[in-house]
Design an enzyme around this catalytic site. Structure first.
Site, PDB file in Angstrom:
ATOM      1  CG  ASP A   1      -2.326  -2.770   4.127  1.00  0.00           C
ATOM      2  OD1 ASP A   1      -1.339  -3.466   4.142  1.00  0.00           O
ATOM      3  OD2 ASP A   1      -2.524  -1.531   3.480  1.00  0.00           O
TER       4      ASP A   1
ATOM      5  CG  HIS B   1       7.222   5.053  -0.808  1.00  0.00           C
ATOM      6  ND1 HIS B   1       6.414   4.353  -0.113  1.00  0.00           N
ATOM      7  CD2 HIS B   1       6.522   5.840  -1.651  1.00  0.00           C
ATOM      8  CE1 HIS B   1       5.121   4.601  -0.522  1.00  0.00           C
ATOM      9  NE2 HIS B   1       5.145   5.245  -1.283  1.00  0.00           N
TER      10      HIS B   1
ATOM     11  CE  LYS C   1       1.153   2.414  -2.770  1.00  0.00           C
ATOM     12  NZ  LYS C   1       1.384   1.450  -1.703  1.00  0.00           N
TER      13      LYS C   1
ATOM     14  CB  SER D   1       3.993   0.999   0.216  1.00  0.00           C
ATOM     15  OG  SER D   1       2.889   0.705   0.456  1.00  0.00           O
TER      16      SER D   1
ATOM     17  CG  ASN E   1      -2.149   0.666  -0.265  1.00  0.00           C
ATOM     18  OD1 ASN E   1      -0.889   0.521  -0.359  1.00  0.00           O
ATOM     19  ND2 ASN E   1      -2.736   0.943   1.195  1.00  0.00           N
TER      20      ASN E   1
ATOM     21  CE1 TYR F   1       1.424   5.688   0.136  1.00  0.00           C
ATOM     22  CE2 TYR F   1      -0.086   4.117   0.769  1.00  0.00           C
ATOM     23  CZ  TYR F   1       1.097   4.292   0.394  1.00  0.00           C
ATOM     24  OH  TYR F   1       1.877   3.452   0.214  1.00  0.00           O
TER      25      TYR F   1
END
Length: 520
Positions: free
Chosen positions: A481, A288, A65, A62, A155, A153
């Site tokens: 995930d 992050h 991102k 992540s 994805n 959050y």
């Protein structure tokens, strides 16, 4: 600007492999544009005896991102220009459609698509293809809060952004990463490898822990934009040096990405453009984390100190905690010790928040409280008889209710204590009109189990446990995930005759999904 405590930093770096046990890892620190620490240990693949080096590429997950948002900003300074394109990706949304800016800031209210794969029957070790994402988004009929009002959050926000980027530019996201970021920043080996099943012998991630042992993680998912970049410690330190080099450029890439964001009520948002805004001690930071089954990583940047920390693990150790410790050690910030008062009576129990549809479970811990609400346990200190605090949440006890505030999510609410015995009449098949998926519950000698079925397959049987009258939980510890959804809260609804009519199911990342009982 504080001076660096080099000796404390080096000492901590040497101890990381002992304190956060696992097959291997890499950590680095940049100060004033120069690498002052680059430390690696262990093995990228213990079975083949391949060591971790500074050039070993990890999936940064992540952390990708922010790079996706950077490409989007380069394609058009006015993000609102892209908003009409969302109609094609969310054609069945019946509630207010979020904006592209909402997606960038995790304020869309869209339920996380990786959590939803569980409800669509996906096998945790199964294959999620590139073409599976679009129909999953197309099935979404509602958001779990009004876009722009809260943080959650998701994805899927960034997966949709990646599709928009490729549609508008008519180029692959990987090409754009190289041209507009990697080459400029000197990230010489960074590359987008979106299919986790086809990353070759890059590095092996490991599930498990020091108590039960470590074993190779299986990943067969395709992600793009929300994750997918592979980069070495050398690449990541080059990115941090690039950030420092361009720190004074008002139009610089990272300056634009890290611009503070707000919610629609004007309050300050903790997240924007793929970056979390936080504090280490009294110092403002951006950064992050990243997670895939078998991997954990984190990066933190303190602009006022011109200081960056990068942590990469090929196991599931706490990379965020390690990065924070390194940042504090570099700055000479002592470890905080909480004043833990003894929790008074009346806290322990289960509480339901009808707004989010989620269960709040409070138990007594050593000198304080442990609360489970957002997917992972949080430790709270009790400073007054009826008030408890953690870095992310405040709880206030008032009779049979607990009022809570989670400022990072711009979320305030109340949860009511629940009690009573669950009625064992929930066997049957349930259908979600929005997902066009089913959930079937059965029991064997008093034990209840359920499985989900949808366009991704027929999921495995998972145990349900009673909590209170018409309230159950379904723990989900493994999914495609990482981390997995955690506990799904199941609320049973009944008609006027007391017969089961349906249920509502939700977890922190995918709330309030309704199912009707069928008569098959």
């Amino acid at each position: 600007m504080q001076s660096i405590d080099h000796s404390a930093l080096e000492l901590l770096a040497q101890k990381v492999s002992e304190q956060v046990r696992g097959p291997g890892g890499a950590i680095g620190v940049v100060k004033d544009g120069e690498v002052i620490l680059s430390h690696v240990w262990g093995f990228a693949d213990p079975k083949r005896h391949v060591p971790v080096t500074a050039s070993t590429r990890f999936p940064i997950c992540s952390i990708s991102k922010q790079f996706t948002c950077a490409i989007l900003q380069d394609l058009g300074n006015n993000l609102e220009h892209f908003d009409p394109l969302l109609q094609n990706h969310l054609p069945n949304l019946e509630t207010k459609r979020p904006s592209v800016r909402d997606l960038c800031n995790n304020q869309s209210g869209l339920r996380d698509y990786w959590a939803l794969t569980v409800l669509h029957g996906a096998d945790a070790e199964g294959v999620f293809r590139r073409e599976d994402a679009r129909p999953l988004f197309a099935r979404m009929g509602s958001t779990h809060f009004a876009p722009g009002s809260r943080y959650s959050y998701s994805n899927g926000n960034f997966r949709i952004l990646s599709d928009i980027i490729e549609e508008v530019s008519e180029r692959s996201l990987g090409e754009l990463y190289h041209q507009r970021i990697f080459d400029l920043a000197g990230m010489q080996t960074a590359e987008l490898l979106p299919d986790t099943a086809e990353t070759g012998n890059e590095i092996v991630g490991h599930e498990g822990n020091d108590s039960v042992g470590f074993f190779p993680a299986t990943n067969r998912i395709y992600w793009n934009g929300d994750a997918g970049i592979f980069a070495s410690l050398e690449d990541m330190l080059a990115w941090e040096r690039f950030i420092d080099k361009t720190r004074d450029d008002e139009l610089g890439l990272y300056r634009r990405l890290s611009k503070p964001q707000t919610f629609i009520d004007g309050s300050k948002a903790p997240y924007g453009n793929g970056l979390a805004h936080d504090m280490v001690g009294k110092i403002q930071t951006t950064g992050h984390g990243g997670a895939l089954r078998g991997f954990r990583m984190h990066r933190i940047y303190a602009p006022s100190e011109r200081l960056s920390v990068v942590v990469l693990f090929n196991h599931e150790g706490n990379a965020h905690e390690t990065a924070t410790k390194l940042m504090k050690a570099a700055l000479g910030i002592p470890t905080e010790e909480r004043n833990m008062a003894t929790a008074g009576p009346g806290w322990e129990g289960h509480y339901i928040d009808r707004d989010t549809g989620l269960l709040l479970t409070v138990s007594l811990g050593h000198g304080g409280l442990k609360a489970l609400f957002s997917g992972s346990p949080e430790v709270l200190s009790v400073e007054e008889a009826d008030t408890a605090h953690s870095p992310t949440m405040t709880l206030v006890q008032c009779g049979g209710e607990i009022a809570y505030e989670r400022w990072r999510e711009n979320l305030r609410g109340s949860a009511t204590r629940v009690s009573g015995a669950a009625i064992p009449d929930i066997d049957g098949r349930y259908h979600s009109r929005e997902l066009n998926a089913t959930f079937e519950i059965s029991h064997r000698n008093g034990a209840f189990y359920g499985f989900f079925e949808g366009f991704l397959g027929r999921g495995e049987m998972m145990a349900l446990y009673p909590v209170a009258e018409d309230l159950w939980i379904l723990p989900c510890r493994r999914s495609m995930d990482a981390p997995a959804p955690g506990d799904w809260t199941i609320q049973i609804s009944r008609n006027d005759n007391g017969m089961v009519r349906g249920l509502t199911i939700g977890c922190w990342l995918a709330r309030n999904i309704t199912y009707d009982r069928t008569h098959e």
